[in-house]
Design a protein around this motif. Sequence first.
Motif, PDB file in Angstrom:
ATOM      1  N   PHE A  25     -16.594   9.396  13.228  1.00  0.00           N
ATOM      2  CA  PHE A  25     -17.085  10.557  12.489  1.00  0.00           C
ATOM      3  C   PHE A  25     -16.228  10.776  11.249  1.00  0.00           C
ATOM      4  N   THR A  26     -16.893  10.986  10.124  1.00  0.00           N
ATOM      5  CA  THR A  26     -16.190  11.107   8.845  1.00  0.00           C
ATOM      6  C   THR A  26     -16.357  12.477   8.198  1.00  0.00           C
ATOM      7  N   MET A  27     -17.145  13.347   8.822  1.00  0.00           N
ATOM      8  CA  MET A  27     -17.389  14.676   8.269  1.00  0.00           C
ATOM      9  C   MET A  27     -17.269  15.700   9.398  1.00  0.00           C
ATOM     10  N   GLU A  28     -16.547  16.799   9.146  1.00  0.00           N
ATOM     11  CA  GLU A  28     -16.371  17.867  10.117  1.00  0.00           C
ATOM     12  C   GLU A  28     -16.857  19.179   9.502  1.00  0.00           C
ATOM     13  N   CYS A  29     -17.707  19.902  10.239  1.00  0.00           N
ATOM     14  CA  CYS A  29     -18.250  21.172   9.762  1.00  0.00           C
ATOM     15  C   CYS A  29     -17.923  22.245  10.794  1.00  0.00           C
ATOM     16  N   TYR A  30     -17.138  23.236  10.378  1.00  0.00           N
ATOM     17  CA  TYR A  30     -16.739  24.322  11.270  1.00  0.00           C
ATOM     18  C   TYR A  30     -17.551  25.562  10.947  1.00  0.00           C
ATOM     19  N   GLU A  31     -18.377  25.986  11.921  1.00  0.00           N
ATOM     20  CA  GLU A  31     -19.222  27.165  11.751  1.00  0.00           C
ATOM     21  C   GLU A  31     -19.964  27.119  10.416  1.00  0.00           C
ATOM     22  N   THR A  32     -19.847  28.141   9.600  1.00  0.00           N
ATOM     23  CA  THR A  32     -20.579  28.187   8.333  1.00  0.00           C
ATOM     24  C   THR A  32     -19.725  27.778   7.133  1.00  0.00           C
ATOM     25  N   GLU A  33     -18.495  27.303   7.411  1.00  0.00           N
ATOM     26  CA  GLU A  33     -17.628  26.865   6.322  1.00  0.00           C
ATOM     27  C   GLU A  33     -18.145  25.544   5.756  1.00  0.00           C
ATOM     28  N   ALA A  34     -17.704  25.213   4.549  1.00  0.00           N
ATOM     29  CA  ALA A  34     -18.083  23.935   3.936  1.00  0.00           C
ATOM     30  C   ALA A  34     -17.534  22.781   4.768  1.00  0.00           C
ATOM     31  N   CYS A  35     -18.303  21.705   4.854  1.00  0.00           N
ATOM     32  CA  CYS A  35     -17.870  20.522   5.591  1.00  0.00           C
ATOM     33  C   CYS A  35     -16.717  19.838   4.865  1.00  0.00           C
ATOM     34  N   GLN A  36     -15.868  19.155   5.652  1.00  0.00           N
ATOM     35  CA  GLN A  36     -14.709  18.473   5.103  1.00  0.00           C
ATOM     36  C   GLN A  36     -14.631  17.054   5.649  1.00  0.00           C
ATOM     37  N   ASP A  37     -13.965  16.177   4.893  1.00  0.00           N
ATOM     38  CA  ASP A  37     -13.723  14.821   5.375  1.00  0.00           C
ATOM     39  C   ASP A  37     -12.816  14.871   6.597  1.00  0.00           C
ATOM     40  N   THR A  38     -13.045  13.946   7.520  1.00  0.00           N
ATOM     41  CA  THR A  38     -12.215  13.847   8.718  1.00  0.00           C
ATOM     42  C   THR A  38     -12.193  12.404   9.183  1.00  0.00           C
ATOM     43  N   SER A  39     -11.402  12.123  10.172  1.00  0.00           N
ATOM     44  CA  SER A  39     -11.356  10.816  10.815  1.00  0.00           C
ATOM     45  C   SER A  39     -11.223  11.067  12.315  1.00  0.00           C
ATOM     46  N   PHE A  40     -12.338  10.977  13.012  1.00  0.00           N
ATOM     47  CA  PHE A  40     -12.389  11.286  14.436  1.00  0.00           C
ATOM     48  C   PHE A  40     -13.246  10.228  15.108  1.00  0.00           C
ATOM     49  N   ALA A  41     -12.815   9.747  16.257  1.00  0.00           N
ATOM     50  CA  ALA A  41     -13.567   8.707  16.966  1.00  0.00           C
ATOM     51  C   ALA A  41     -13.661   9.048  18.449  1.00  0.00           C
ATOM     52  N   LEU A  42     -14.692   8.521  19.081  1.00  0.00           N
ATOM     53  CA  LEU A  42     -14.827   8.630  20.531  1.00  0.00           C
ATOM     54  C   LEU A  42     -15.549   7.398  21.052  1.00  0.00           C
ATOM     55  N   THR A  43     -15.378   7.149  22.332  1.00  0.00           N
ATOM     56  CA  THR A  43     -16.088   6.073  23.010  1.00  0.00           C
ATOM     57  C   THR A  43     -16.862   6.668  24.171  1.00  0.00           C
ATOM     58  N   ALA A  44     -18.154   6.395  24.214  1.00  0.00           N
ATOM     59  CA  ALA A  44     -19.008   6.856  25.310  1.00  0.00           C
ATOM     60  C   ALA A  44     -19.045   5.772  26.375  1.00  0.00           C
ATOM     61  N   GLU A  45     -18.499   6.057  27.548  1.00  0.00           N
ATOM     62  CA  GLU A  45     -18.493   5.131  28.681  1.00  0.00           C
ATOM     63  C   GLU A  45     -19.338   5.740  29.791  1.00  0.00           C
ATOM     64  N   LEU A  46     -20.640   5.493  29.723  1.00  0.00           N
ATOM     65  CA  LEU A  46     -21.543   6.143  30.664  1.00  0.00           C
ATOM     66  C   LEU A  46     -21.406   5.599  32.078  1.00  0.00           C
ATOM     67  N   ASP A  47     -20.994   4.331  32.238  1.00  0.00           N
ATOM     68  CA  ASP A  47     -20.785   3.790  33.587  1.00  0.00           C
ATOM     69  C   ASP A  47     -19.713   4.588  34.323  1.00  0.00           C
ATOM     70  N   ASP A  48     -18.752   5.127  33.567  1.00  0.00           N
ATOM     71  CA  ASP A  48     -17.670   5.923  34.145  1.00  0.00           C
ATOM     72  C   ASP A  48     -17.899   7.422  33.956  1.00  0.00           C
ATOM     73  N   SER A  49     -19.050   7.803  33.424  1.00  0.00           N
ATOM     74  CA  SER A  49     -19.418   9.209  33.184  1.00  0.00           C
ATOM     75  C   SER A  49     -18.373   9.953  32.360  1.00  0.00           C
ATOM     76  N   LYS A  50     -17.934   9.306  31.247  1.00  0.00           N
ATOM     77  CA  LYS A  50     -16.959   9.999  30.413  1.00  0.00           C
ATOM     78  C   LYS A  50     -17.107   9.642  28.944  1.00  0.00           C
ATOM     79  N   LEU A  51     -16.647  10.570  28.114  1.00  0.00           N
ATOM     80  CA  LEU A  51     -16.460  10.348  26.692  1.00  0.00           C
ATOM     81  C   LEU A  51     -14.955  10.322  26.481  1.00  0.00           C
ATOM     82  N   VAL A  52     -14.450   9.259  25.902  1.00  0.00           N
ATOM     83  CA  VAL A  52     -13.019   9.110  25.674  1.00  0.00           C
ATOM     84  C   VAL A  52     -12.732   9.520  24.238  1.00  0.00           C
ATOM     85  N   THR A  53     -11.861  10.522  24.057  1.00  0.00           N
ATOM     86  CA  THR A  53     -11.522  11.022  22.735  1.00  0.00           C
ATOM     87  C   THR A  53     -10.012  11.041  22.548  1.00  0.00           C
ATOM     88  N   ASP A  54      -9.582  11.283  21.320  1.00  0.00           N
ATOM     89  CA  ASP A  54      -8.155  11.398  21.025  1.00  0.00           C
ATOM     90  C   ASP A  54      -7.534  12.600  21.727  1.00  0.00           C
TER      91      ASP A  54
END
Length: 113
Positions: A25-54
């Motif tokens: 993910f390269t864009m973060e939008c908080y509520e009604t504030e203007a969106c900002q650049d970001t660097s956020f990643a996740l991995t969806a591992e459905l076999d293990d029923s989890k989303l792995v995040t930082d």
Amino acid sequence: MLKDVFVVAATSFVALPALAQTCAFTMECYETEACQDTSFALTAELDDSKLVTDFGDLTVVGVKRDAPLITVFATGEGAEYLLSRNGDTARFTAHSNDGPTAITYLGTCEGEF
């Protein structure tokens, strides 16, 4: 003939690789504030029923497949999460139980599940 049946039976129990999606993910939008650049990643591992995040693993509580849209519902401490993917385009939202408030991340996903 019996040998062929044994080979087929033995190979049918071979574990298949787990399918996962990696999302960036390269864009973060908080509520009604203007969106900002970001660097956020996740991995969806459905076999293990989890989303792995930082910030920790999230528990997947449901998946809805309505082609071409795939939606993953997850929960974690203090918030509920929604990952939506249509092709490579992805949106990840965190809905905080404090407020309520929401943060939306825009980006892409690769891989399949």
